[in-house]
Scaffold this active site. Structure first.
Site, PDB file in Angstrom:
ATOM      1  N   GLY A 181       0.822  -1.209   0.000  1.00 11.62           N
ATOM      2  CA  GLY A 181       0.000   0.000   0.000  1.00 11.62           C
ATOM      3  C   GLY A 181       0.854   1.257   0.000  1.00 11.62           C
ATOM      4  N   ASP A 182       1.904   1.262   0.814  1.00  8.60           N
ATOM      5  CA  ASP A 182       2.839   2.384   0.826  1.00  8.60           C
ATOM      6  C   ASP A 182       3.538   2.531  -0.524  1.00  8.60           C
ATOM      7  OD1 ASP A 182       2.420   3.201   3.468  1.00  8.60           O
ATOM      8  OD2 ASP A 182       3.881   1.790   4.250  1.00  8.60           O
ATOM      9  N   LEU A 183       4.048   1.423  -1.032  1.00 15.53           N
ATOM     10  CA  LEU A 183       4.846   1.475  -2.259  1.00 15.53           C
ATOM     11  C   LEU A 183       4.005   1.871  -3.462  1.00 15.53           C
ATOM     12  CD1 LEU A 183       7.001  -1.726  -1.652  1.00 15.53           C
ATOM     13  CD2 LEU A 183       7.710   0.655  -1.371  1.00 15.53           C
TER      14      LEU A 183
END
Length: 407
Positions: free
Chosen positions: A167-169
């Protein structure tokens, strides 16, 4: 070779992983990225293990091609400096909670009133508006909320998170794409824009066929494990020395697979005549295929399958992958000199332009405040002004042994 974003100046106010991953992509592409960190503490990710001696491996993974300046955010002088730097930048990247930019004196509309061409790029957990906008953004929470975990794993394991902070990436990647779009638009209009995404939106945007299955057919996907959701045989199979992937995605591939494993009789088995039948009897088919694969190694079967133009390959460990000759040939690992760690290896940017083989990594991940004086000079501050800012505790300069190769 000139890089495409060499004229872009980025003020990176983000921390942890999502925003820094975005700014790292922009830095790879040539942007002059200044990582702004709180003096004394720095980005929170610097405290996340594991550690290579004194340096967080997590931090190292997301902060190449940047320069670090340490600013005292708690002082009025520090906030004034931050605002001055913002107005001398092309892009601001941030992932604060909603409203934090305004509290820092960096309200996007107020800044753009003074500098219309400024681009402000933001990442949040659940969006900047709506009933969940105040919720903090953490990757695993977003993986679960977005539905991503519901079809990852097996019926036995239940929901499983992806093994990296996807999700961050992906939100960092989506935001970098958004910045590029705003940058191109600015060339035509002379005006900047606000571009934003969230961990939730980024993962919903990756639901792909599983999302479309629900929207078109009302089907709610369950855990798919290591098999393709709509094709058989396609997934993980156990060979004599371990697991491998086989993707017999077409009827022709299926027929060739039967010959390769020495079971031409399967071609006429009424259970396996077409993909629908093979999907219905997937477990029985898996047991038959694995019974034949047990007679040879993954390398043996991979060679035969690939020769027959059936996609196949071993399931590597990270060590297998990062020591593979093809990975080396593609230049996916680079070396760079770090001021305290010496020569280190890092994952390279996966993009390639033309036939150029130039390295992507120009700067190692910086120490906290490693480039404070250099950055301020680049932003137009005189040596005397920089000395005053240091003397008054507004900024801090690291004094590392040596310097990175591109400083």
């Amino acid at each position: 070779m000139p890089l495409p974003l060499e004229k872009m100046r980025v003020l990176d106010l983000s921390r942890a992983l999502a925003g820094p991953f975005c700014s790292m992509i922009l830095g790879d592409l040539g942007a002059d990225v200044v990582k702004v960190e709180p003096a004394g503490t720095g980005d929170m990710i610097r405290t996340w293990g594991p550690f290579d001696r004194s340096e967080s491996v997590y931090y190292l993974s997301g902060n190449r091609n940047k320069r670090s300046i340490a600013i005292n955010f708690r002082s009025p002088e520090g906030l004034r400096l931050l605002r001055e730097m913002a107005l001398k930048s092309d892009v601001i990247v941030e992932n604060f909670k909603a409203g934090t930019l305004a509290k820092l004196g960096l309200d996007p509309e107020a800044l753009r009133a003074e500098k219309p061409e400024l681009i402000v790029a933001s990442i949040s957990g659940f969006g900047s508006s709506g009933p969940l906008s105040a919720r903090p953004g953490f990757d695993q929470i977003a993986q679960g909320f977005s539905g991503f975990m519901s079809f990852t794993g097996t019926p036995e394991t239940g929901p499983t998170r992806v093994g990296v902070a996807i999700g961050d990436l992906t939100s960092g990647m989506w935001l970098a794409i958004g910045v590029l779009g705003a940058w191109i638009k600015r060339q035509e209009t002379g005006r900047g824009d606000t571009v934003e995404t969230s961990l939730l939106a980024s993962l919903v945007g990756l639901l792909s066929v599983q999302g479309q299955r629900y929207l078109s057919l009302g089907e709610v996907a369950g855990p798919t494990g290591n098999v393709h959701p709509v094709i058989a045989p396609y997934g993980v199979f156990r060979a004599g020395d371990g697991d491998m992937n086989i993707g017999a995605a077409t009827q022709e591939m299926w027929l060739r697979l039967c010959d390769i494993i020495g079971r031409p009789d399967l071609k006429d088995d009424p259970r396996f005549l077409d993909n629908a039948g093979r999907m219905q009897h997937r477990e029985a088919l898996r047991e038959i295929i694995e019974g034949e694969l047990s007679r040879g190694t993954r390398a043996h079967w991979t060679a035969l399958l690939v020769a027959a133009e059936i996609p196949a390959g071993p399931i590597n460990t990270i060590a297998d992958t990062l020591n593979d000759p093809q990975v080396a040939h593609l230049g996916l690992i680079e070396q760079v000199s770090h001021p305290t760690l010496g020569e280190i290896s890092q994952l390279s940017n996966p993009l390639r332009y033309g036939t150029g083989g130039e390295p992507w990594i120009r700067h190692s991940p910086p120490l906290l405040g490693q480039h404070t004086r250099e950055v301020l000079a680049r932003y137009g501050y005189s040596a005397a002004e920089i000395r005053d800012l240091e003397a008054n505790g507004v900024v801090a300069q690291a004094s590392p042994p040596g310097a990175d190769r591109a400083a």
